[in-house]
Design a protein around this motif. Structure first.
Motif, PDB file in Angstrom:
ATOM      1  N   THR A 141      44.889  52.021  29.600  1.00 22.43           N
ATOM      2  CA  THR A 141      44.424  52.062  28.214  1.00 22.43           C
ATOM      3  C   THR A 141      44.366  53.486  27.681  1.00 22.43           C
ATOM      4  O   THR A 141      44.309  53.691  26.464  1.00 22.43           O
ATOM      5  N   SER A 170      50.177  48.616  32.925  1.00 22.72           N
ATOM      6  CA  SER A 170      50.438  47.855  31.706  1.00 22.72           C
ATOM      7  C   SER A 170      51.933  47.818  31.409  1.00 22.72           C
ATOM      8  O   SER A 170      52.575  48.865  31.314  1.00 22.72           O
ATOM      9  N   ASP A 211      43.620  46.820  37.715  1.00 20.18           N
ATOM     10  CA  ASP A 211      43.293  45.469  37.261  1.00 20.18           C
ATOM     11  C   ASP A 211      44.545  44.772  36.751  1.00 20.18           C
ATOM     12  O   ASP A 211      45.250  45.284  35.876  1.00 20.18           O
ATOM     13  N   ALA A 212      44.837  43.599  37.318  1.00 18.87           N
ATOM     14  CA  ALA A 212      45.999  42.813  36.896  1.00 18.87           C
ATOM     15  C   ALA A 212      45.564  41.465  36.314  1.00 18.87           C
ATOM     16  O   ALA A 212      46.289  40.483  36.392  1.00 18.87           O
ATOM     17  N   ARG A 213      44.352  41.418  35.785  1.00 22.18           N
ATOM     18  CA  ARG A 213      43.770  40.217  35.163  1.00 22.18           C
ATOM     19  C   ARG A 213      43.297  39.206  36.203  1.00 22.18           C
ATOM     20  O   ARG A 213      43.758  39.183  37.322  1.00 22.18           O
ATOM     21  N   ARG A 214      42.381  38.369  35.762  1.00 23.01           N
ATOM     22  CA  ARG A 214      41.697  37.404  36.622  1.00 23.01           C
ATOM     23  C   ARG A 214      41.189  38.142  37.860  1.00 23.01           C
ATOM     24  O   ARG A 214      40.541  39.155  37.743  1.00 23.01           O
ATOM     25  N   GLU A 261      43.138  39.329  40.278  1.00 22.54           N
ATOM     26  CA  GLU A 261      44.281  39.992  40.902  1.00 22.54           C
ATOM     27  C   GLU A 261      44.276  41.486  40.591  1.00 22.54           C
ATOM     28  O   GLU A 261      43.863  41.909  39.504  1.00 22.54           O
ATOM     29  N   GLY A 309      40.384  48.146  39.008  1.00 21.83           N
ATOM     30  CA  GLY A 309      40.164  46.855  39.648  1.00 21.83           C
ATOM     31  C   GLY A 309      38.959  46.801  40.563  1.00 21.83           C
ATOM     32  O   GLY A 309      38.626  45.734  41.103  1.00 21.83           O
ATOM     33  N   LYS A 348      35.772  44.309  40.108  1.00 16.81           N
ATOM     34  CA  LYS A 348      35.917  42.907  40.527  1.00 16.81           C
ATOM     35  C   LYS A 348      35.729  42.736  42.026  1.00 16.81           C
ATOM     36  O   LYS A 348      35.361  41.663  42.483  1.00 16.81           O
TER      37      LYS A 348
END
Length: 228
Positions: free
Chosen positions: A12, A69, A121-124, A126, A167, A170
């Motif tokens: 980001t 990203s 972070d790769a979403r959810r 993952e 990540g 999480k």
């Protein structure tokens, strides 16, 4: 005069950095999401002006090559390749995970006593991750990983590991026995780290083929059709 421009667009944060003869001249960055496409060229122009450097002085462009990203990597790659083409200068790629690990290593007293696990972070649940030592030698190949409570359990049984990157938040709540686990959540890749890691590649003439270069996306991108 060897002048290196470094770009980081995989997260980001959109940042650019300028190096001259191995020394950092300046860094400019924006922590505004989805600002890369509209601001990266402005950041580059302003940084060059502030450091009194001309585009024609650049010896090479270094970029954060991923993973990260998809859109950000595409923007960084297109910008870097355009500059390399127009100026006839080489392109240098630096692993985004290496840049994250390098920042964590810089924060760590006696870094040789730890292993480093950068996570993007790769979403959810993952992440994109690897494990490296303090010399940035990969001990576990870069791969996507769905985090579970037993993730890295064999490694943590033998080593002290510093988990770092976007990540980490999480994962820290999943670790049942965190005795050997240390967490640096807010470590992000930045253009100054990209540039520092690229300097040795510049000295060794380790370059990418500008015509065929693509970022390291790690996974296929899924594009959905509009509901309309």
């Amino acid at each position: 005069m060897a002048v290196l421009l470094a770009l980081e667009t995989s997260s980001t944060v959109c940042s650019v950095a300028l190096f001259k003869n191995g020394q950092l001249l300046g860094v400019s960055e924006l922590q505004i999401e989805k600002s890369h496409s509209s601001h990266i060229t402005v950041l580059i122009e302003q940084l060059l002006q502030n450091c009194q450097v001309n585009l024609k002085d650049l010896a090479a462009i270094a970029i954060s090559g991923g993973p990260g990203s998809y859109t950000g990597l595409r923007i960084g790659s297109a910008t870097a390749k355009g500059l390399c083409y127009s100026l006839s200068i080489p392109l240098i790629e630096v692993s985004t995970l290496d840049a994250i690990a390098a920042k964590a290593i810089g924060y760590t007293p006696k870094p040789e006593n730890y292993l480093y696990c950068p996570m993007i972070d790769a979403r959810r649940m993952e992440v994109y991750t690897t494990i490296t030592n303090h010399n940035l030698e990969a001990l576990v190949p870069v791969a996507p990983l769905v985090l579970e409570k037993d993730s890295f359990k064999p490694e943590l049984a033998k080593h002290k590991i510093i988990f770092c990157g976007s990540g980490v938040a999480k994962f820290k709540h999943l670790v049942e026995e965190p005795a050997n686990a240390y967490f640096l959540e807010h470590v992000k890749p930045s253009a100054d780290l990209i540039g520092k890691l690229a300097l040795s590649k510049l000295e060794q003439n380790i370059f990418q083929n500008v015509a065929y270069y693509e970022p390291f996306y790690l996974k296929e991108v899924y594009i959905t059709s509009s509901a309309k």
